[in-house]
Write a protein that holds these residues in place. Structure first.
Motif, PDB file in Angstrom:
ATOM      1  N   THR A 214       0.790  -1.230   0.000  1.00 11.72           N
ATOM      2  CA  THR A 214       0.000   0.000   0.000  1.00 11.72           C
ATOM      3  C   THR A 214       0.823   1.281   0.000  1.00 11.72           C
ATOM      4  O   THR A 214       0.273   2.375  -0.106  1.00 11.72           O
ATOM      5  N   LEU A 215       2.129   1.169   0.132  1.00  9.47           N
ATOM      6  CA  LEU A 215       2.967   2.369   0.149  1.00  9.47           C
ATOM      7  C   LEU A 215       2.965   3.022  -1.232  1.00  9.47           C
ATOM      8  O   LEU A 215       3.116   2.328  -2.246  1.00  9.47           O
ATOM      9  N   PRO A 216       2.805   4.347  -1.323  1.00  9.04           N
ATOM     10  CA  PRO A 216       2.862   5.006  -2.628  1.00  9.04           C
ATOM     11  C   PRO A 216       4.207   4.780  -3.309  1.00  9.04           C
ATOM     12  O   PRO A 216       5.260   4.791  -2.661  1.00  9.04           O
ATOM     13  N   GLY A 217       4.159   4.583  -4.614  1.00 13.58           N
ATOM     14  CA  GLY A 217       5.386   4.392  -5.374  1.00 13.58           C
ATOM     15  C   GLY A 217       6.010   5.714  -5.797  1.00 13.58           C
ATOM     16  O   GLY A 217       5.707   6.775  -5.238  1.00 13.58           O
ATOM     17  N   LEU A 218       6.881   5.637  -6.794  1.00 13.56           N
ATOM     18  CA  LEU A 218       7.588   6.818  -7.287  1.00 13.56           C
ATOM     19  C   LEU A 218       6.923   7.347  -8.552  1.00 13.56           C
ATOM     20  O   LEU A 218       6.194   6.621  -9.237  1.00 13.56           O
ATOM     21  N   LYS A 219       7.218   8.615  -8.879  1.00 15.58           N
ATOM     22  CA  LYS A 219       6.645   9.229 -10.072  1.00 15.58           C
ATOM     23  C   LYS A 219       7.756   9.702 -11.006  1.00 15.58           C
ATOM     24  O   LYS A 219       8.869   9.982 -10.576  1.00 15.58           O
ATOM     25  N   GLU A 220       7.409   9.768 -12.273  1.00 15.71           N
ATOM     26  CA  GLU A 220       8.313  10.273 -13.315  1.00 15.71           C
ATOM     27  C   GLU A 220       9.663   9.524 -13.278  1.00 15.71           C
ATOM     28  O   GLU A 220      10.730  10.138 -13.292  1.00 15.71           O
ATOM     29  N   ILE A 221       9.586   8.216 -13.264  1.00 21.28           N
ATOM     30  CA  ILE A 221      10.807   7.406 -13.178  1.00 21.28           C
ATOM     31  C   ILE A 221      11.377   7.166 -14.571  1.00 21.28           C
ATOM     32  O   ILE A 221      10.640   6.941 -15.523  1.00 21.28           O
ATOM     33  N   ARG A 222      12.688   7.185 -14.641  1.00 20.82           N
ATOM     34  CA  ARG A 222      13.366   6.767 -15.870  1.00 20.82           C
ATOM     35  C   ARG A 222      14.678   6.088 -15.490  1.00 20.82           C
ATOM     36  O   ARG A 222      15.224   6.310 -14.418  1.00 20.82           O
ATOM     37  N   VAL A 223      15.131   5.224 -16.380  1.00 19.95           N
ATOM     38  CA  VAL A 223      16.381   4.507 -16.136  1.00 19.95           C
ATOM     39  C   VAL A 223      17.216   4.556 -17.396  1.00 19.95           C
ATOM     40  O   VAL A 223      16.689   4.546 -18.521  1.00 19.95           O
ATOM     41  N   GLU A 224      18.529   4.628 -17.225  1.00 15.25           N
ATOM     42  CA  GLU A 224      19.430   4.698 -18.360  1.00 15.25           C
ATOM     43  C   GLU A 224      20.744   4.022 -18.006  1.00 15.25           C
ATOM     44  O   GLU A 224      21.061   3.823 -16.824  1.00 15.25           O
ATOM     45  N   LEU A 225      21.505   3.679 -19.020  1.00 14.70           N
ATOM     46  CA  LEU A 225      22.834   3.129 -18.795  1.00 14.70           C
ATOM     47  C   LEU A 225      23.802   4.280 -18.545  1.00 14.70           C
ATOM     48  O   LEU A 225      24.065   5.092 -19.432  1.00 14.70           O
ATOM     49  N   GLU A 226      24.316   4.342 -17.330  1.00 15.40           N
ATOM     50  CA  GLU A 226      25.323   5.343 -16.998  1.00 15.40           C
ATOM     51  C   GLU A 226      26.658   4.967 -17.625  1.00 15.40           C
ATOM     52  O   GLU A 226      27.428   5.808 -18.077  1.00 15.40           O
ATOM     53  N   SER A 227      26.947   3.674 -17.653  1.00 19.73           N
ATOM     54  CA  SER A 227      28.119   3.114 -18.315  1.00 19.73           C
ATOM     55  C   SER A 227      27.762   1.694 -18.702  1.00 19.73           C
ATOM     56  O   SER A 227      26.618   1.263 -18.513  1.00 19.73           O
TER      57      SER A 227
ATOM     58  N   PHE B  12      19.075   5.509 -12.157  1.00 18.55           N
ATOM     59  CA  PHE B  12      17.641   5.744 -12.021  1.00 18.55           C
ATOM     60  C   PHE B  12      17.393   7.192 -11.595  1.00 18.55           C
ATOM     61  O   PHE B  12      18.149   7.757 -10.803  1.00 18.55           O
ATOM     62  N   HIS B  13      16.289   7.770 -12.096  1.00 23.11           N
ATOM     63  CA  HIS B  13      15.872   9.112 -11.710  1.00 23.11           C
ATOM     64  C   HIS B  13      14.366   9.082 -11.442  1.00 23.11           C
ATOM     65  O   HIS B  13      13.620   8.343 -12.089  1.00 23.11           O
ATOM     66  N   TRP B  14      13.915   9.896 -10.493  1.00 23.40           N
ATOM     67  CA  TRP B  14      12.482  10.029 -10.225  1.00 23.40           C
ATOM     68  C   TRP B  14      12.206  11.398  -9.608  1.00 23.40           C
ATOM     69  O   TRP B  14      13.113  12.090  -9.154  1.00 23.40           O
ATOM     70  N   SER B  15      10.935  11.766  -9.583  1.00 21.52           N
ATOM     71  CA  SER B  15      10.530  13.055  -9.021  1.00 21.52           C
ATOM     72  C   SER B  15      10.715  13.054  -7.506  1.00 21.52           C
ATOM     73  O   SER B  15      10.427  12.064  -6.830  1.00 21.52           O
ATOM     74  N   ILE B  16      11.173  14.183  -6.965  1.00 15.85           N
ATOM     75  CA  ILE B  16      11.348  14.300  -5.513  1.00 15.85           C
ATOM     76  C   ILE B  16      10.228  15.125  -4.870  1.00 15.85           C
ATOM     77  O   ILE B  16      10.329  15.526  -3.714  1.00 15.85           O
ATOM     78  N   ASP B  17       9.173  15.395  -5.625  1.00 12.61           N
ATOM     79  CA  ASP B  17       8.024  16.095  -5.043  1.00 12.61           C
ATOM     80  C   ASP B  17       7.478  15.283  -3.875  1.00 12.61           C
ATOM     81  O   ASP B  17       7.485  14.045  -3.896  1.00 12.61           O
ATOM     82  N   SER B  18       7.014  15.951  -2.848  1.00  9.01           N
ATOM     83  CA  SER B  18       6.499  15.257  -1.674  1.00  9.01           C
ATOM     84  C   SER B  18       5.296  14.396  -2.058  1.00  9.01           C
ATOM     85  O   SER B  18       4.506  14.748  -2.934  1.00  9.01           O
TER      86      SER B  18
ATOM     87  N   GLN C 151       1.988  12.230  -0.497  1.00 10.25           N
ATOM     88  CA  GLN C 151       1.127  12.033   0.658  1.00 10.25           C
ATOM     89  C   GLN C 151       1.226  10.598   1.158  1.00 10.25           C
ATOM     90  O   GLN C 151       1.313   9.653   0.375  1.00 10.25           O
ATOM     91  N   ASP C 152       1.216  10.423   2.463  1.00 11.51           N
ATOM     92  CA  ASP C 152       1.266   9.106   3.107  1.00 11.51           C
ATOM     93  C   ASP C 152       2.569   8.373   2.815  1.00 11.51           C
ATOM     94  O   ASP C 152       2.606   7.157   2.659  1.00 11.51           O
ATOM     95  N   ALA C 153       3.656   9.129   2.701  1.00 11.94           N
ATOM     96  CA  ALA C 153       4.978   8.533   2.467  1.00 11.94           C
ATOM     97  C   ALA C 153       6.033   9.400   3.136  1.00 11.94           C
ATOM     98  O   ALA C 153       5.826  10.595   3.364  1.00 11.94           O
ATOM     99  N   SER C 154       7.185   8.799   3.446  1.00 10.35           N
ATOM    100  CA  SER C 154       8.274   9.527   4.090  1.00 10.35           C
ATOM    101  C   SER C 154       9.393   9.808   3.088  1.00 10.35           C
ATOM    102  O   SER C 154       9.687   8.963   2.236  1.00 10.35           O
ATOM    103  N   PRO C 155      10.050  10.966   3.197  1.00 11.41           N
ATOM    104  CA  PRO C 155      11.213  11.234   2.343  1.00 11.41           C
ATOM    105  C   PRO C 155      12.334  10.218   2.550  1.00 11.41           C
ATOM    106  O   PRO C 155      13.186  10.044   1.680  1.00 11.41           O
ATOM    107  N   GLN C 156      12.324   9.540   3.716  1.00 14.48           N
ATOM    108  CA  GLN C 156      13.369   8.564   4.007  1.00 14.48           C
ATOM    109  C   GLN C 156      12.987   7.128   3.656  1.00 14.48           C
ATOM    110  O   GLN C 156      13.691   6.182   4.009  1.00 14.48           O
ATOM    111  N   ASP C 157      11.877   6.942   2.935  1.00 18.70           N
ATOM    112  CA  ASP C 157      11.602   5.628   2.363  1.00 18.70           C
ATOM    113  C   ASP C 157      12.767   5.277   1.433  1.00 18.70           C
ATOM    114  O   ASP C 157      13.389   6.167   0.839  1.00 18.70           O
ATOM    115  N   GLN C 158      13.052   3.985   1.279  1.00 14.81           N
ATOM    116  CA  GLN C 158      14.192   3.570   0.467  1.00 14.81           C
ATOM    117  C   GLN C 158      13.755   2.749  -0.748  1.00 14.81           C
ATOM    118  O   GLN C 158      12.775   1.997  -0.682  1.00 14.81           O
ATOM    119  N   VAL C 159      14.507   2.887  -1.831  1.00 13.64           N
ATOM    120  CA  VAL C 159      14.154   2.175  -3.052  1.00 13.64           C
ATOM    121  C   VAL C 159      14.767   0.774  -3.062  1.00 13.64           C
ATOM    122  O   VAL C 159      15.822   0.529  -2.481  1.00 13.64           O
TER     123      VAL C 159
END
Length: 212
Positions: free
Chosen positions: A111-124, A130-136, A138-146
């Motif tokens: 039930t935990l909200p997922g991430l938004k605007e995610i994209r993945v690319e080969l760095e090397s 991986f990149h995603w939006s850091i907008d706050s 609701q019902d989630a903590s900034p310290q949740d881990q991927v």
């Protein structure tokens, strides 16, 4: 498991190997289980094939699955929940065989909200970024881990990471092993709550051809 209520000389109830103990009208009895001689049905053969297909894929990331399916889908969750879910939804069929649909495959649920605007690319050649939006959220903590997974579903070679960057960092990386070089990997991301109480549904980010 059998139970012995009356000491070593008493009867037992339950199953030991192929012997079942029971009591009828106060008399302790034992009987052997019947041995099946009929061949497996077509349905049973198909079910076994589906189970093995999913089990082999999930065995590549057992530690991640234990966290991602914690208390999810089945009563016990974990690997059993992941097998049950993916056998039902991710296994597809052609006329020749079964296969796993990467878009329906799941490594986490909750039930935990997922991430938004995610994209993945080969760095090397050997690193996914991986990149995603850091907008706050609701019902989630900034310290949740991927949680991350890159898996070749054809050869069942995978690379996973459970306790990754925080939600509010907006980026993370996954270093890939030599075994995945030259492989097309399906990529997934999910989020684990700061207090470890729940997790998000995993999100499929498509496939990436890993460089050499």
């Amino acid at each position: 498991m059998a139970r012995n209520k009356n000491g070593i000389l008493g009867g037992f109830s339950g199953k030991i190997g192929n012997v079942v103990g029971y009591n009828t009208y106060g008399v302790d009895r034992m009987r052997t289980l019947p041995v099946r001689t009929a061949p497996a049905t077509i349905g049973e053969i198909k079910n076994r094939a589906k189970f093995k297909l999913i089990q082999d894929a999930l065995n590549t990331c057992k530690e991640l699955i234990a966290v991602g399916f914690n208390n999810y889908w089945t009563k016990t969750g974990g690997m059993r929940g992941a097998v049950s879910y993916n056998k039902m939804f991710a296994v597809k069929a052609t006329e020749e065989a079964f296969y796993i649909d990467p878009a329906a495959f799941r490594i986490s649920g909750g039930t935990l909200p997922g991430l938004k605007e995610i994209r993945v690319e080969l760095e090397s050649a050997k690193v996914l970024k991986f990149h995603w939006s850091i907008d706050s959220v609701q019902d989630a903590s900034p310290q949740d881990q991927v949680m991350l997974l890159a898996i070749d579903l054809k050869s069942n070679i995978a690379c996973s990471f459970i306790y990754g960057s925080f939600r509010n960092t907006g980026t993370t990386m996954l270093a890939l092993p030599e075994d995945l070089l030259g492989k097309e990997v399906a990529v997934y991301i999910a989020v684990l709550a700061k207090d470890r109480s729940r997790q998000s549904d995993s999100q499929y980010l498509g496939t990436v051809m890993v460089g050499r």
